[in-house]
Structures are given as structure tokens and as C-alpha cells.
Design a protein around this motif. Sequence first.
Motif, PDB file in Angstrom:
ATOM      1  N   ALA A 203       0.824  -1.395  -0.105  1.00 52.34           N
ATOM      2  CA  ALA A 203       0.029   0.097   0.154  1.00 52.34           C
ATOM      3  C   ALA A 203       0.768   1.269  -0.044  1.00 52.34           C
ATOM      4  O   ALA A 203       0.408   2.020  -0.677  1.00 52.34           O
ATOM      5  CB  ALA A 203      -1.018   0.240   1.146  1.00 52.34           C
ATOM      6  N   SER A 204       1.895   0.989   0.890  1.00 53.51           N
ATOM      7  CA  SER A 204       2.907   2.262   0.849  1.00 53.51           C
ATOM      8  C   SER A 204       3.584   2.801  -0.355  1.00 53.51           C
ATOM      9  O   SER A 204       3.548   3.587  -1.144  1.00 53.51           O
ATOM     10  CB  SER A 204       4.007   2.227   1.852  1.00 53.51           C
ATOM     11  OG  SER A 204       3.285   1.814   3.080  1.00 53.51           O
ATOM     12  N   LEU A 205       4.045   1.720  -1.102  1.00 49.54           N
ATOM     13  CA  LEU A 205       4.832   1.683  -2.224  1.00 49.54           C
ATOM     14  C   LEU A 205       3.723   2.206  -3.494  1.00 49.54           C
ATOM     15  O   LEU A 205       4.123   3.010  -4.336  1.00 49.54           O
ATOM     16  CB  LEU A 205       5.326   0.388  -2.833  1.00 49.54           C
ATOM     17  CG  LEU A 205       6.660  -0.146  -1.957  1.00 49.54           C
ATOM     18  CD1 LEU A 205       7.049  -1.577  -2.249  1.00 49.54           C
ATOM     19  CD2 LEU A 205       7.845   0.826  -2.415  1.00 49.54           C
ATOM     20  N   SER A 206       2.529   1.470  -3.743  1.00 48.10           N
ATOM     21  CA  SER A 206       1.434   2.007  -4.424  1.00 48.10           C
ATOM     22  C   SER A 206       1.191   3.359  -4.386  1.00 48.10           C
ATOM     23  O   SER A 206       0.839   3.991  -5.337  1.00 48.10           O
ATOM     24  CB  SER A 206       0.283   0.953  -4.370  1.00 48.10           C
ATOM     25  OG  SER A 206       0.899  -0.441  -4.750  1.00 48.10           O
ATOM     26  N   THR A 207       0.761   3.548  -3.225  1.00 47.39           N
ATOM     27  CA  THR A 207       0.454   5.066  -2.895  1.00 47.39           C
ATOM     28  C   THR A 207       1.223   6.256  -3.203  1.00 47.39           C
ATOM     29  O   THR A 207       0.894   7.165  -3.944  1.00 47.39           O
ATOM     30  CB  THR A 207      -0.024   5.072  -1.222  1.00 47.39           C
ATOM     31  OG1 THR A 207      -1.044   4.310  -0.799  1.00 47.39           O
ATOM     32  CG2 THR A 207      -0.530   6.643  -0.988  1.00 47.39           C
ATOM     33  N   VAL A 208       2.686   6.024  -2.750  1.00 45.41           N
ATOM     34  CA  VAL A 208       3.538   7.146  -3.285  1.00 45.41           C
ATOM     35  C   VAL A 208       3.902   7.131  -4.730  1.00 45.41           C
ATOM     36  O   VAL A 208       4.002   7.983  -5.333  1.00 45.41           O
ATOM     37  CB  VAL A 208       4.952   6.629  -2.445  1.00 45.41           C
ATOM     38  CG1 VAL A 208       6.033   7.474  -3.049  1.00 45.41           C
ATOM     39  CG2 VAL A 208       4.786   6.605  -1.023  1.00 45.41           C
TER      40      VAL A 208
ATOM     41  N   VAL B 225      15.647   7.569  -2.650  1.00 43.73           N
ATOM     42  CA  VAL B 225      15.997   7.273  -1.148  1.00 43.73           C
ATOM     43  C   VAL B 225      14.473   6.794  -0.649  1.00 43.73           C
ATOM     44  O   VAL B 225      14.516   5.681   0.330  1.00 43.73           O
ATOM     45  CB  VAL B 225      16.475   8.628  -0.403  1.00 43.73           C
ATOM     46  CG1 VAL B 225      16.348   8.418   1.180  1.00 43.73           C
ATOM     47  CG2 VAL B 225      17.778   8.788  -0.688  1.00 43.73           C
ATOM     48  N   VAL B 226      13.439   7.390  -0.840  1.00 45.82           N
ATOM     49  CA  VAL B 226      12.044   6.851  -0.365  1.00 45.82           C
ATOM     50  C   VAL B 226      11.881   5.478  -0.805  1.00 45.82           C
ATOM     51  O   VAL B 226      11.442   4.566   0.244  1.00 45.82           O
ATOM     52  CB  VAL B 226      11.160   7.925  -1.005  1.00 45.82           C
ATOM     53  CG1 VAL B 226       9.759   7.180  -0.651  1.00 45.82           C
ATOM     54  CG2 VAL B 226      11.207   9.207  -0.703  1.00 45.82           C
ATOM     55  N   ALA B 227      12.228   5.155  -1.976  1.00 52.24           N
ATOM     56  CA  ALA B 227      11.980   3.888  -2.604  1.00 52.24           C
ATOM     57  C   ALA B 227      12.647   2.832  -1.819  1.00 52.24           C
ATOM     58  O   ALA B 227      12.468   1.626  -1.598  1.00 52.24           O
ATOM     59  CB  ALA B 227      12.269   3.736  -4.123  1.00 52.24           C
TER      60      ALA B 227
ATOM     61  N   VAL C  79       2.775   9.713 -10.201  1.00 54.06           N
ATOM     62  CA  VAL C  79       2.486   9.506 -11.401  1.00 54.06           C
ATOM     63  C   VAL C  79       1.356  10.908 -11.833  1.00 54.06           C
ATOM     64  O   VAL C  79       1.299  11.476 -12.770  1.00 54.06           O
ATOM     65  CB  VAL C  79       1.819   8.207 -11.585  1.00 54.06           C
ATOM     66  CG1 VAL C  79       1.035   8.248 -12.994  1.00 54.06           C
ATOM     67  CG2 VAL C  79       2.855   7.219 -11.753  1.00 54.06           C
ATOM     68  N   VAL C  80       0.497  10.777 -10.651  1.00 50.93           N
ATOM     69  CA  VAL C  80      -0.668  11.858 -10.749  1.00 50.93           C
ATOM     70  C   VAL C  80      -0.115  13.533 -11.019  1.00 50.93           C
ATOM     71  O   VAL C  80      -0.514  14.229 -11.797  1.00 50.93           O
ATOM     72  CB  VAL C  80      -1.642  11.709  -9.701  1.00 50.93           C
ATOM     73  CG1 VAL C  80      -2.629  13.081  -9.540  1.00 50.93           C
ATOM     74  CG2 VAL C  80      -2.280  10.478  -9.791  1.00 50.93           C
TER      75      VAL C  80
ATOM     76  N   GLY D  26       5.791   1.354 -14.691  1.00 56.03           N
ATOM     77  CA  GLY D  26       6.940   1.181 -13.779  1.00 56.03           C
ATOM     78  C   GLY D  26       6.694   0.942 -12.190  1.00 56.03           C
ATOM     79  O   GLY D  26       7.196   0.103 -11.572  1.00 56.03           O
ATOM     80  N   VAL D  27       5.660   1.605 -11.738  1.00 56.74           N
ATOM     81  CA  VAL D  27       5.071   1.427 -10.351  1.00 56.74           C
ATOM     82  C   VAL D  27       4.615   0.204  -9.982  1.00 56.74           C
ATOM     83  O   VAL D  27       4.908  -0.589  -9.105  1.00 56.74           O
ATOM     84  CB  VAL D  27       4.098   2.649 -10.022  1.00 56.74           C
ATOM     85  CG1 VAL D  27       3.623   2.466  -8.591  1.00 56.74           C
ATOM     86  CG2 VAL D  27       4.611   4.158 -10.003  1.00 56.74           C
ATOM     87  N   ALA D  28       3.514  -0.371 -10.968  1.00 58.71           N
ATOM     88  CA  ALA D  28       3.039  -1.531 -10.925  1.00 58.71           C
ATOM     89  C   ALA D  28       4.231  -2.864 -10.950  1.00 58.71           C
ATOM     90  O   ALA D  28       4.123  -3.614 -10.156  1.00 58.71           O
ATOM     91  CB  ALA D  28       2.145  -1.750 -12.116  1.00 58.71           C
TER      92      ALA D  28
END
Length: 385
Positions: free
Chosen positions: A22-27, A152-154, A32-33, A48-50
Motif C-alpha cells: 500500500a505504501s509503495l503503490s500510494t507513493v 531514497v524513499v523507494a 504519477v498523478v 513502472g510503479v506496478a
Amino acid sequence: MSEHADASRGELRTVNLGIVFASLSTVGALLVVIDAPTWWQALVLALGVATAAVTVTRWAEGRVPRVPFPALAVTGAVWLFGVLVAETPTASYGFAVVGTVAVHQAHRRRTAAVLGLAGFVAAVLAARLAVAPGEVVDTLLEYVVGSAGIAVVAVVLTSLTQMVSRLVAELEESREREAELAVARERMRFASDLHDIQGHTLHVVKLKTALARRLVRTDTDRAEEELGEIHALVGDTIAQTKALAHAQRRLNLSAELENAKNLFEAAGIRVQVRREGGVQARAGEMLGQVLRETTTNILRHAQAGQVWITLSGTGISIVNDGAQEGPPTGLGGLATLRERVAGEGGELTVERKDGRFLTAASFPRTAAGASPLPHRPAPTRKDDR
């Protein structure tokens, strides 16, 4: 490890995966948006996110190869697209996530993996400088600083997944070792009881045999008396050994209750004891046998997290969670114990329902005048242990 323990570990991993996914997908979705200028570019960046989210999920499940080349290729292409076409530094997010997984999976080739990823990063930045030669400073600030911040976040989110998964595995392994240690302690206790019975007897027999040998020529009557005592002592020891092997040795219910609590707590199992009345002295020994046999069965055949022990004026009930599905196995001792309880005028109940296992023994009240064990109130501490 039992199926219940595997299920518990699976549940913890599922919770961990859910939080991190959920954290990875939300960020990733927010990036993207915010940064995608058109819908079709948003689709490419979302790819790329998926890919990153799927890679982390499979990695936590142990289904990612040493180096996830397909995922690296997809997220690397998305990042290159973001740099050259969409002109957004946040496109590095998916590549940073998959790159972190690749570094963790590389093990002995970790240095080579880091160098390879660094080379690709330098190539992407060089490509950006090539398409915008007059904006060197702005490009470096935007893409180096921006991409580094996103990376860094990733990296942090991805590393947390591995850290929590490792902690879950270590906790489960520790719980297994504690349970095995508890069973080993029970075996040592049995060996100690056996030594107490036979060690003393053998020592006395040795002394009396030596005495009888000295008396056989000078005092035959005394020698015969000593040999008779040896014979009786050996017979009594044989009976006690059989009783111990079949859990029939005289037991103290209070001592067995304390021992059961110590064994369960050593295995990481919570224990709740409730006393609803004084236990009859006549039934105390048999209830102690039921408690000892049930304690051993829980430690050996279940992966319990909680045990409830209830003492009443006529019996005892022990309930544990973590009961395995399918027909009970390895519980032959309860079948033998049921016959002994019945022989004493009682009834042994064994029942499994909704993941819980119940073992209960009850004895009818004796006539007035039976001596009950003193009633002690239940503990008042918070965990009621």
C-alpha cells in the motif's frame, strides 16, 4: 514446523506485504498523478510503479530470482522514458525499488550489482544532458537531486519489507526453539523422576547384597531376611517404574499446574488459569495426570498461542488454540488415560472445534466428608498468568 505455525507466519507476512504494498503503490500513484503531463504518459509511468510493486511482493514471498532482470529492464525503460520524453525525474521511483531488490538478492555479487546500477544511472543522466546540452546545471540539479530523493524513499520502503520479513522469520524460529526446549525440559524431568526411583533403589540393593554375602555363612537367617527385603524393594521399584511410564505415579495437582504454566510460558504460550472451586483430594492425582499428558500433547502436537486451564470442584478442562486440521495424531496417551479416568469413576472428554482443542476430565462429587483441596483464588495480575 506445524501447519498452524506456517499459517501464523503467513498471516504476519501478509500484513507486512499489505502495508508495504500500500505504501509503495500510494507513493508511486501520487508521483504519477503529480508529474505525468498526459494520460498516456501516466500509463507508462504507472507501468513502472506496478512492476516495482509486483517485484517487491514476489520478493517477500521468496519467488524472485537472484537478479530480477525483466523487472529491471521494464523499470529502467520507464525511467529512460520519463527522462527523455515525459521530462520528470520521479520516473526513477520504480527503478530504485527494483534496484534495491536486486542488490539484496545479489548476495556475494552485491558490489557488481551496485556498480551495474550506478553505471545505468550515469548513462540515463548522460542521455538527458545530450538532449538538453544548454541546461547542464539545471538538468543536474533537477535530475540528480530529484531522482536521488525519490530513490531514497523507494530504498527505505523496500528495505523495510526485507527487515520486517527477517524479523518475522527470526521470531518464528525463536518460538520453535522455545517449544523444543520446553519438551526437552519435560523429558529431563521424566528422566529425573526415573533416576529418583531407580537410583536410590539400586544403591540400597547394592549395600544389602554386600551385607547378605557377608552373612550367608555366619547368619543365614539374617542373610535370608536381607534377600527378602531386596526382593521386595526390586518389586516395588518395578511397580513404580511402570507407574511412571504410564503416568500413574502419585502426582500433586498444584505442582503439576505450576510446572505446566512454566513449560507453556517457556514455549511462548500465554496461560490463563481459573479456579472455580476446591478440587477433591480423591480426584487430584488423576487430574494431575490429565494435565501432564495434555501439556505434553500441546507442546508436541500443536502450535498454541493461548491455553486456558479451568479447575472446578469436580474436574479440570484445558483448552488450547492452534489445533491442527484433520484427525488427531500422536495422542495415544489420551486414549489410555481415558480408560484410567473411567476406571476411577470419571469421564475424559476430548474435542476439537474451530481451531481449538479441549481436554476435560470430570469426577462426580463424593459423599459428604470427602476432603477437597483448598480453594485458591485466581491470579489478579493483568495477564492472569
